[in-house]
Design a protein around this motif. Sequence first.
Motif, PDB file in Angstrom:
ATOM      1  N   VAL A   5      78.069  17.261  66.518  1.00  0.00           N
ATOM      2  CA  VAL A   5      79.270  16.478  66.201  1.00  0.00           C
ATOM      3  C   VAL A   5      79.217  15.117  66.885  1.00  0.00           C
ATOM      4  N   PHE A   6      78.763  15.094  68.138  1.00  0.00           N
ATOM      5  CA  PHE A   6      78.668  13.832  68.876  1.00  0.00           C
ATOM      6  C   PHE A   6      77.792  12.822  68.133  1.00  0.00           C
ATOM      7  N   LEU A   7      76.739  13.308  67.495  1.00  0.00           N
ATOM      8  CA  LEU A   7      75.781  12.428  66.824  1.00  0.00           C
ATOM      9  C   LEU A   7      76.145  12.079  65.378  1.00  0.00           C
ATOM     10  N   LEU A  24      85.904   9.840  78.259  1.00  0.00           N
ATOM     11  CA  LEU A  24      84.764   9.014  77.852  1.00  0.00           C
ATOM     12  C   LEU A  24      84.279   9.375  76.454  1.00  0.00           C
ATOM     13  N   LEU A  25      84.361  10.628  76.096  1.00  0.00           N
ATOM     14  CA  LEU A  25      83.970  11.041  74.745  1.00  0.00           C
ATOM     15  C   LEU A  25      84.950  10.523  73.706  1.00  0.00           C
ATOM     16  N   TYR A  26      86.228  10.540  74.032  1.00  0.00           N
ATOM     17  CA  TYR A  26      87.246  10.082  73.082  1.00  0.00           C
ATOM     18  C   TYR A  26      87.134   8.578  72.837  1.00  0.00           C
ATOM     19  N   ARG A  27      86.962   7.814  73.879  1.00  0.00           N
ATOM     20  CA  ARG A  27      86.685   6.375  73.831  1.00  0.00           C
ATOM     21  C   ARG A  27      87.826   5.486  73.347  1.00  0.00           C
ATOM     22  N   GLU A  28      88.745   5.976  72.582  1.00  0.00           N
ATOM     23  CA  GLU A  28      89.804   5.134  72.006  1.00  0.00           C
ATOM     24  C   GLU A  28      90.960   4.962  72.993  1.00  0.00           C
ATOM     25  N   MET A  85      77.084  22.510  79.535  1.00  0.00           N
ATOM     26  CA  MET A  85      77.975  21.654  78.743  1.00  0.00           C
ATOM     27  C   MET A  85      78.150  20.294  79.397  1.00  0.00           C
ATOM     28  N   VAL A  86      78.352  20.274  80.701  1.00  0.00           N
ATOM     29  CA  VAL A  86      78.526  19.005  81.416  1.00  0.00           C
ATOM     30  C   VAL A  86      77.253  18.165  81.327  1.00  0.00           C
ATOM     31  N   ALA A  87      76.098  18.786  81.535  1.00  0.00           N
ATOM     32  CA  ALA A  87      74.832  18.042  81.490  1.00  0.00           C
ATOM     33  C   ALA A  87      74.576  17.460  80.107  1.00  0.00           C
ATOM     34  N   VAL A  88      74.802  18.245  79.065  1.00  0.00           N
ATOM     35  CA  VAL A  88      74.597  17.743  77.697  1.00  0.00           C
ATOM     36  C   VAL A  88      75.550  16.587  77.407  1.00  0.00           C
ATOM     37  N   ALA A  89      76.800  16.720  77.806  1.00  0.00           N
ATOM     38  CA  ALA A  89      77.780  15.651  77.560  1.00  0.00           C
ATOM     39  C   ALA A  89      77.407  14.385  78.327  1.00  0.00           C
ATOM     40  N   LEU A  90      76.990  14.532  79.579  1.00  0.00           N
ATOM     41  CA  LEU A  90      76.624  13.349  80.360  1.00  0.00           C
ATOM     42  C   LEU A  90      75.388  12.662  79.791  1.00  0.00           C
ATOM     43  N   VAL A  91      74.398  13.433  79.387  1.00  0.00           N
ATOM     44  CA  VAL A  91      73.198  12.842  78.782  1.00  0.00           C
ATOM     45  C   VAL A  91      73.574  12.127  77.483  1.00  0.00           C
ATOM     46  N   ALA A  92      74.436  12.720  76.685  1.00  0.00           N
ATOM     47  CA  ALA A  92      74.878  12.086  75.439  1.00  0.00           C
ATOM     48  C   ALA A  92      75.608  10.775  75.726  1.00  0.00           C
ATOM     49  N   LEU A  93      76.473  10.792  76.731  1.00  0.00           N
ATOM     50  CA  LEU A  93      77.208   9.571  77.081  1.00  0.00           C
ATOM     51  C   LEU A  93      76.283   8.467  77.588  1.00  0.00           C
ATOM     52  N   GLY A 103      83.620   8.253  61.628  1.00  0.00           N
ATOM     53  CA  GLY A 103      84.643   7.692  62.506  1.00  0.00           C
ATOM     54  C   GLY A 103      85.360   8.711  63.375  1.00  0.00           C
ATOM     55  N   TRP A 104      85.423   9.952  62.935  1.00  0.00           N
ATOM     56  CA  TRP A 104      86.165  10.958  63.684  1.00  0.00           C
ATOM     57  C   TRP A 104      85.289  11.740  64.665  1.00  0.00           C
ATOM     58  N   ALA A 105      84.029  11.380  64.779  1.00  0.00           N
ATOM     59  CA  ALA A 105      83.111  12.142  65.632  1.00  0.00           C
ATOM     60  C   ALA A 105      83.544  12.126  67.102  1.00  0.00           C
ATOM     61  N   ASN A 106      84.024  10.970  67.584  1.00  0.00           N
ATOM     62  CA  ASN A 106      84.421  10.922  68.998  1.00  0.00           C
ATOM     63  C   ASN A 106      85.619  11.828  69.269  1.00  0.00           C
TER      64      ASN A 106
END
Length: 190
Positions: A23-25, A141-145, A74-82, A29-32
């Motif tokens: 989903v992150f990738l 940070l994932l939401y960004r808006e 989950m935290v590691a994957v999210a941080l690497v993605a960010l 527009g709604w991915a975040n």
Amino acid sequence: MPLNLPNALTLGRIVLIPVFGLVFLLPVGWANLAAAFIFALAAVTDWLDGYLARRLGQTSAFGAFLDPVADKLMVAVALVALVAVNPSPLFALPAAIIICREIAVSALREWMAELGERAHVAVNMLGKVKTALQMVSITMLLYREPVLGVSMHAVGLLLLFAAAALTLWSMVLYLMAAWKVLAREPQSNR
């Protein structure tokens, strides 16, 4: 492996990791929003599975092992993605601190368990606060808006640095607790 509700929630959190990554990738527009929702859902189940295990008397060795693994993955994957979408030292530094600490403390806990001294490096309240701060900052940070004119990116980044600082401090406390045990261990011939 007892399959009870707390363990099912933990396994569900692990299943959410590739879903989160996909989903992150997504180039939509709604991915975040969706990625932030999935991460927040995982964060809530992280709290809920432990609460239910204690409340329902369904704690298990399997759950005690798997719960922190699911959290750290989950935290590691999210941080690497960010960091991948924000390739700057500003993101890389706190992400590296958090990921490295998690690996180091996990190894330390494993080693202390082998020595029969795991209680000296048990999770404490500072670790719980650190985890909560990580979860909130990463979700922002994932939401960004912006929300009500407040930049979730700026607040999330500030909270991520605060989480990294707590991460370092909690690691120092774990190392100090472990050092007391290790200092009284007889030296082996290597």
